[in-house]
Design an enzyme around this catalytic site. Structure first.
Site, mmCIF file in Angstrom:
data_model
loop_
_atom_site.group_PDB
_atom_site.id
_atom_site.type_symbol
_atom_site.label_atom_id
_atom_site.label_comp_id
_atom_site.label_asym_id
_atom_site.label_seq_id
_atom_site.Cartn_x
_atom_site.Cartn_y
_atom_site.Cartn_z
ATOM 1 N N ARG A 43 2.201 26.676 -40.307
ATOM 2 C CA ARG A 43 1.286 27.711 -39.815
ATOM 3 C C ARG A 43 1.952 29.082 -39.651
ATOM 4 O O ARG A 43 1.270 30.084 -39.462
ATOM 5 C CB ARG A 43 0.644 27.259 -38.492
ATOM 6 N N THR A 109 7.936 12.774 -35.425
ATOM 7 C CA THR A 109 8.878 13.069 -34.345
ATOM 8 C C THR A 109 9.747 11.856 -33.981
ATOM 9 O O THR A 109 10.905 12.036 -33.575
ATOM 10 C CB THR A 109 8.129 13.582 -33.106
ATOM 11 N N ASP A 132 10.977 24.682 -31.101
ATOM 12 C CA ASP A 132 10.022 25.794 -31.131
ATOM 13 C C ASP A 132 9.432 26.110 -29.755
ATOM 14 O O ASP A 132 8.367 26.708 -29.656
ATOM 15 C CB ASP A 132 8.907 25.499 -32.147
#
Ligand code: UD1
Ligand code: CA
Length: 497
Positions: A43, A109, A132
């Protein structure tokens, strides 16, 4: 690193005493931090991996790395994949002891953490952080440590304004974590839950290893979800504990450039608050950017639209005028930077003055009380104590002594297209306006150079150098050949034709 710790400490609750921080640091010595940073971050719509985008003056990944080292974890392992070399370099710049684990293919993950497990060998617990999430504070991790108790799992929850994309953390009445359901796997009832998973966990290493071995990709995204460890902890009768963080700025992950800008603004605000509380005047702080490695003494004044970056140091009483951009430079005490100067890797000693509109490039040095005025550019040049270059000048590769006056429009011709050469101007010399100094050349102490000269040979101390053409005055020339004379003659010729 010290500078970052100051600003993060500011974000931490004020109530947190140093002694408690020390005790907790010791408490995490047996813990490995695993930082997930292998994803590309689609994104962001960028060729740069997401964790290399910057907030304030640091790449995102540097924040959890710095947090882990402030917390005193026994080991830091960064899981890398996309843009691996660059991410490793950015992490290492923050912590030279950081280790890396490669997750070649991003399968979720759980897979990311699994790929780091070998590097956590010997640690009792694993603190899982996201590459992040730049805002997380020591205080919240300490709350997580407290909630962990006997383990094997504690995790951070939050209530984001927009829940889309977040896993929901389902808890029972006692606050035990039942399970985490990813947004795409939620039933309508689960979707209505507003407690979301922040993606930050403290886990017993042995439990984690056995849980990861059992994670399956039977979900909407066909990924290996780390979040499945929650239901496993509950199933074995030792459910996880949740710590709820209310300040969204702390836990919000960056997924796109709008969130990047938000995080940047938040961190800048916290940083500026810290700087102001340390005794620096910021005029219109929302318009000022001060990097995390910058240091300012007390009674510094910074006007609007100033950017201070890198390892810039600013001494007491110095005033930095509007719009100045200063990178990795050292400014002494009572220096004056007038508006709109660009200063990089330069040194300005006490009481030096620069600007407006000056450009000090790497290696520019202004000794005390030296003065550089508008439209002056300097590179690898020392301007001695009390010397002045007040207008429209280029000084490159020059060594200029004390009390020298460099006239308007002076240019050091330091480059012949192949090599750079040095100019030396000794103490007390006076360089007239519009002078070119063709290096290599030395202008001796107390020498004078007449305006408009091109200096190609050394000038002895105390001499006058003049290299321009002598002036000639022709008496009465204007009446014969001047423009008025010519025009009036042309008019006469017209009227006669
Ligand atoms: C994850 C959580 C979700 C939580 C959200 C918080 C899972 C399954 N879901 O979702 O419950 O609400 O974080 O932001 O864990 N990464 C890797 N390798 C991978 C996948 C991810 O290194 O194979 C890294 C990413 O680069 C990122 C972090 O892990 O730094 C989180 O991954 P992301 O894909 O953003 O997880 P979410 O789907 O947001
Ligand atoms: Ca995410």
């Amino acid at each position: 690193m010290a500078a970052l710790s100051d600003s993060a400490a500011l974000a931490d609750t004020a109530a947190l005493a140093d002694t408690a921080a020390l005790a907790d640091a010791a408490a995490l010595a047996d813990t490995a931090a695993v930082i997930l940073a292998a994803g590309l971050g689609t994104r962001m719509k960028s060729t740069l991996p997401k964790v290399l985008h910057r907030v304030l003056d640091r790449p995102l990944v540097a924040f959890p790395v710095a947090l882990a080292s402030r917390l005193g974890v026994g080991r830091t392992v960064v899981v890398v994949g996309h843009g691996r070399e660059l991410v490793e370099a950015a992490a290492r710049a923050m912590d030279p002891n950081a280790r890396f684990a490669l997750q070649a293919e991003q399968r979720g993950t759980a897979d990311a953490v699994a790929s780091a497990m070998a590097e956590t060998e010997g640690c009792r617990r694993v603190l899982i952080l996201s590459g992040d999430v730049p805002g997380l504070t020591e205080a919240s991790v300490q709350a997580l440590t407290a909630a962990y108790g006997d383990g094997p799992l504690a995790l951070v929850t939050m209530t984001p304004p927009d829940l889309r994309g977040y896993g929901r953390t389902l808890c029972d009445a006692e606050g035990h974590v039942l399970r985490i359901v990813e947004d795409r796997d939620c039933t309508p009832t689960e979707k209505a839950v507003t407690t979301a998973n922040a993606g930050i966990y403290l886990v017993d290493r042995e439990f984690l290893a056995s849980a990861l071995a059992r994670v399956e990709s039977s979900n909407a995204q066909r990924e290996l979800y780390l979040t499945d460890i929650a239901v496993m902890a509950h199933a074995q009768g030792t459910p996880g504990r949740a710590v709820h963080v209310t300040d969204m700025g702390e836990v919000l992950g960056i997924n796109d450039r709008a969130e990047l800008a938000q995080a940047d603004a938040r961190l800048r605000r916290l940083r500026n608050l810290e700087v102001m509380r340390a005794g620096v005047t910021l005029r219109d702080p929302d318009r000022i950017v001060i990097g995390l490695d910058v240091t300012c003494a007390t009674d510094v004044t910074i006007e609007a639209d100033v950017v201070l970056r890198g390892t810039t140091r600013v001494g007491r009483g110095t005033v930095i005028g509007q719009g100045a951009v200063i990178d990795s430079s050292t400014l002494g005490e009572n220096v004056t930077v007038k508006p709109y100067c660009v200063i990089s890797e330069a040194v300005l000693d006490d009481k030096a003055e620069v600007g407006p509109f000056a450009h000090l490039r790497p290696g520019a040095v202004l000794r005390s009380r030296a003065k550089v005025g508008n439209f002056v550019e300097m590179k690898k040049t020392v301007l001695g104590a009390g010397s002045k270059a007040s207008h429209l000048t280029y000084l490159g590769d020059a060594e200029i002594g004390a009390d020298v006056n460099v006239g308007a429009g002076t240019i050091t011709c330091n480059y012949d297209g192949v090599n750079k050469f040095k100019t030396v101007i000794e103490d007390g010399a006076f360089i007239g306006s519009n002078t070119e100094i063709v290096a290599p050349v030395t202008i001796g102490a107390g020498a004078l150079v007449g305006a408009g000269s091109t200096v190609t040979k050394d000038v002895p101390a105390g001499a006058l150098a003049l290299s321009r053409e002598p002036q000639v005055n022709v008496a009465g020339w204007a009446a014969i050949k001047g423009p008025h004379a010519l025009k009036s003659r042309a008019r006469k010729a017209d009227s006669h034709s």
